[in-house]
Scaffold this motif. Sequence first.
Motif, PDB file in Angstrom:
ATOM      1  N   ARG A 165       0.833  -1.190   0.000  1.00  0.00           N
ATOM      2  CA  ARG A 165       0.000   0.000   0.000  1.00  0.00           C
ATOM      3  C   ARG A 165       0.872   1.246   0.000  1.00  0.00           C
ATOM      4  O   ARG A 165       2.084   1.186   0.222  1.00  0.00           O
ATOM      5  N   LYS A 180     -12.326   8.090  -7.989  1.00  0.00           N
ATOM      6  CA  LYS A 180     -13.398   8.387  -7.040  1.00  0.00           C
ATOM      7  C   LYS A 180     -14.628   7.571  -7.440  1.00  0.00           C
ATOM      8  O   LYS A 180     -14.878   7.312  -8.626  1.00  0.00           O
ATOM      9  N   PRO A 181     -15.432   7.138  -6.483  1.00  0.00           N
ATOM     10  CA  PRO A 181     -16.637   6.363  -6.820  1.00  0.00           C
ATOM     11  C   PRO A 181     -17.729   7.273  -7.372  1.00  0.00           C
ATOM     12  O   PRO A 181     -17.818   8.449  -7.022  1.00  0.00           O
ATOM     13  N   ARG A 188     -15.840   3.692 -10.877  1.00  0.00           N
ATOM     14  CA  ARG A 188     -14.831   4.633 -10.389  1.00  0.00           C
ATOM     15  C   ARG A 188     -14.406   5.560 -11.522  1.00  0.00           C
ATOM     16  O   ARG A 188     -14.068   5.109 -12.614  1.00  0.00           O
ATOM     17  N   LYS A 191     -14.708   9.514  -0.028  1.00  0.00           N
ATOM     18  CA  LYS A 191     -13.439   8.805  -0.140  1.00  0.00           C
ATOM     19  C   LYS A 191     -13.006   8.741  -1.591  1.00  0.00           C
ATOM     20  O   LYS A 191     -13.809   8.897  -2.513  1.00  0.00           O
ATOM     21  N   TYR A 210      -9.678   6.599  -4.130  1.00  0.00           N
ATOM     22  CA  TYR A 210      -8.807   5.434  -4.159  1.00  0.00           C
ATOM     23  C   TYR A 210      -7.531   5.775  -4.907  1.00  0.00           C
ATOM     24  O   TYR A 210      -7.533   6.548  -5.873  1.00  0.00           O
ATOM     25  N   SER A 267      -3.823   3.955  -6.506  1.00  0.00           N
ATOM     26  CA  SER A 267      -3.121   2.726  -6.874  1.00  0.00           C
ATOM     27  C   SER A 267      -1.921   3.081  -7.745  1.00  0.00           C
ATOM     28  O   SER A 267      -1.871   4.164  -8.354  1.00  0.00           O
ATOM     29  N   LEU A 308      -5.841  -1.317  -4.401  1.00  0.00           N
ATOM     30  CA  LEU A 308      -6.296   0.053  -4.176  1.00  0.00           C
ATOM     31  C   LEU A 308      -6.097   0.446  -2.714  1.00  0.00           C
ATOM     32  O   LEU A 308      -6.390  -0.331  -1.805  1.00  0.00           O
ATOM     33  N   THR A 309      -5.607   1.640  -2.532  1.00  0.00           N
ATOM     34  CA  THR A 309      -5.484   2.226  -1.197  1.00  0.00           C
ATOM     35  C   THR A 309      -6.629   3.195  -0.997  1.00  0.00           C
ATOM     36  O   THR A 309      -6.765   4.183  -1.737  1.00  0.00           O
ATOM     37  N   GLU A 310      -7.501   2.941  -0.018  1.00  0.00           N
ATOM     38  CA  GLU A 310      -8.656   3.801   0.249  1.00  0.00           C
ATOM     39  C   GLU A 310      -8.232   4.991   1.096  1.00  0.00           C
ATOM     40  O   GLU A 310      -7.556   4.846   2.124  1.00  0.00           O
ATOM     41  N   ARG A 327      -9.867   8.356   2.916  1.00  0.00           N
ATOM     42  CA  ARG A 327     -11.086   9.052   3.322  1.00  0.00           C
ATOM     43  C   ARG A 327     -10.847  10.562   3.286  1.00  0.00           C
ATOM     44  O   ARG A 327      -9.751  11.045   3.575  1.00  0.00           O
TER      45      ARG A 327
END
Length: 837
Positions: free
Chosen positions: A334, A375-376, A382, A403, A405, A407, A417-419, A421
Amino acid sequence: MMTYTWTLVIAVLVDSANGAGSQGDIQPCARIHTSSSVVPLGSPVTATCVIREDCPLVIGQAVHIEWRLGSELILNSLAANESNRVSRIVVPSFNRTEALLVCCIQNCSQVVTGVEIRAGYPPEEPRNLTCQTKFSSPSSLNCEWEPGQRDTHLPTKYSLHTEIRDINENYTYKLPPDVHHYSIPRNEFVLFNDIKIYVKAENDLGVATSAPLVFDPVQAAKFDQPSIETLGVEPKRLGCLKLKWRMSQQQSWFSHNQLSLEVRLWTADSDQMSGPPILVSQVRPSKAVTECCRLLHGTRYLAQIRVRYYMRGPWSEWSSSKSGVTLETAPTGRLDSWMKVSKNHTSKNLDIQLFWKPSKQFRANGQNLTYVVLKPNRRDKRERMCSTNEKWCTFQVSRRVRKVYLSAVNSVGESPLTEIRIYQPKAHTAIMDVTAVPHDDRSFLVQWRAEVTLGLTDYVVEWKPLLNLDLSHIRFEIVNKNLSSLIINGSFEPYKPYGISVYPRFKDGMGPPQTVNAYLRQKAPSVVPKIQIKKTWWSDIEVSWDEIPLQQRNGFIKSYQVFYWEENGSVQVERANAEDRKVILKHLNTPSTYEAFMMVSTFGGSLNGSTIYVKMNSFDALTVVITVTAFGVGLALLIISTIWTCFSKQKKLNGYMWPVVPDPANSSIKKWSSESTQFTHPSWDNEEPNPICLSHLSFLDLPTKLSKEEDDIWLNSSEDTSDLGESICGSPFIPTYSGSNSESVPYATVLLSSCNDPVPDEPHVYLRSESTQPLLETEESFTPKCYQNVANDRMSKEQCFFGPCDDDIPEGEEGPAIVWDDFPFLRALAMNESEND
């Protein structure tokens, strides 16, 4: 120096005493016999002085022999005179490294002879003898050693000895004093044969020999730098590099199977080795190829090698570096991230600055990495916000997004993927007392104190150069919430400012930071600002200067100091702190010329500026401006005060300039002292009002006749009235009045005078008015009635001036008769009415 001086004195005296001017006589006048001229330091010294019988200095006289050691006379208790020609002395401890022992007579005024005594220590055994074979041209066997730790105080000679056992050859190499190395030529030693080498040290007090070395010269050979030909990979060999190398051209004849090889590797993006060197003890003699494995995937490495003979010889120098890349795989692990969020004032979006770096578990496993921020969206997909090769990105998102993501992508695949927030900024302060001080030449020690810990998750320490605000230069480190300090390392430069901030992160947001500036090292500023004269006074001058640019400060500005002095006068100094960029030079003499310069100081040094000259004039333009301004202000104040006085004393001034005729309906002509007259005609004595009396009353005729409709009560009389009487103050008068048939309309003229003034001797003066307007035109009767008079604001009831009011007279009774003498003007009116009737 003392030794040579005494030796010269002895030679001169002895030669002169013995007749040294004759070439045939060379025998000394006396001799000193000692056990040794070189003795161990601190040991006793015994000496005997024998004077010849035919010595010219003592012929025919008895002498007493004395001794001197250097410049000091030796006590008689240490000497024993066997006769007047022989004396023996014992020095119990000789504590000088060298000194002159002298035999003399006549209270040592004449020196007979002398000898130099030296003292020291025997040599110690030479230590750390090492020899190294050099194959490069010219080939040689270089040996060196260390002398003993103790100084012998005596000249010590060294010699190197070699013994070649198989061929029974021995060599001795004598060296100059205090030389501790020697190179044996190639023709005096044999490769692959053992050789014995040792060193001898020798002086006047003894000899010492080092421990011998026995070795094969090849084992002591230091080879030239080897070279790496290629550093590549083999198919399907993940994490491995194949290295091909060779010896130098002069040593290519040497067999590889007799060598030991050492390899060291490090990643291209690191300035340190990736670990301890990889040791390969044996190399295949057919070809110089070795393999290094257990390396990171898809990573560029730099490699160097060195060689030696088996496991015992010295290592060669490291070869030049060669780079190679291992096979790639998808990134793993990560990324550590750091996000700065701010509200956009022009829209409802959030401005995002996102920074990241590899964590300790992250492996790029490839060369050309691309970082993607997603982004979602509503459809559970995404949307790509950023795709960059940098380690930072800026973008905007809606305030509803919670949040994003992150990568890393290479040619083989992408990392998990690194989430991240998105937290809104929090307003409350949680960090206090942040400090940053240099820790060493490459790092800072950052310390802080937490004020709020509830809900705290960790800290983010961010640093950046203040002279380069590009986002690519921002670095950060995430710190555990239980810590309150951190050592930050990086490519910090001395004399450059850095901004260091500490952010608290909570579960529901990010707190505001505390920021400090820091320098790794400080020195004097590069420039000194120019002094500018801002204001001048009679004997003071205010000077100011511009702020030093940040890139030229080289540290924190501690103070400014302005030095100034008059010719042949004492130097004075005015100081200003870093915030204030102005000072006042006080108590300057006029007219004089002053010299001044500025010194700027940081915590690392000070720098002086150039000298300027300031001339003080006795009366300058500023003085003129100040004087004129002061005069103008004073004149304006005088005018304003005069105008104010005029307005405030308006009634008194009107009384002096424009006398007021009293209202006959509301005043008494006999005595008029109303409140209005007091202000209109002020008296010189303010204790009592000044009564104003009517002194004369006359009627003046108009030249034209008025119509009957326009006739008033003044025109109904048929007889002219030229005068209404004497002074009101005491003389009654009988006025005459011309009737309506007269050619003029009478106007009244009233002359006022003080009742207390003496009656003038001059006859009355009558004034006439040529106005065609009637003075008192009314249709009402002249019968005196009750008039209403309001004396002041507080009095509102009716007052009757011509007798009691009708309401006050009882029915059937007449009111009191009016005394017309009190009202001469009204009396004249009444007389005219009676005549007309």
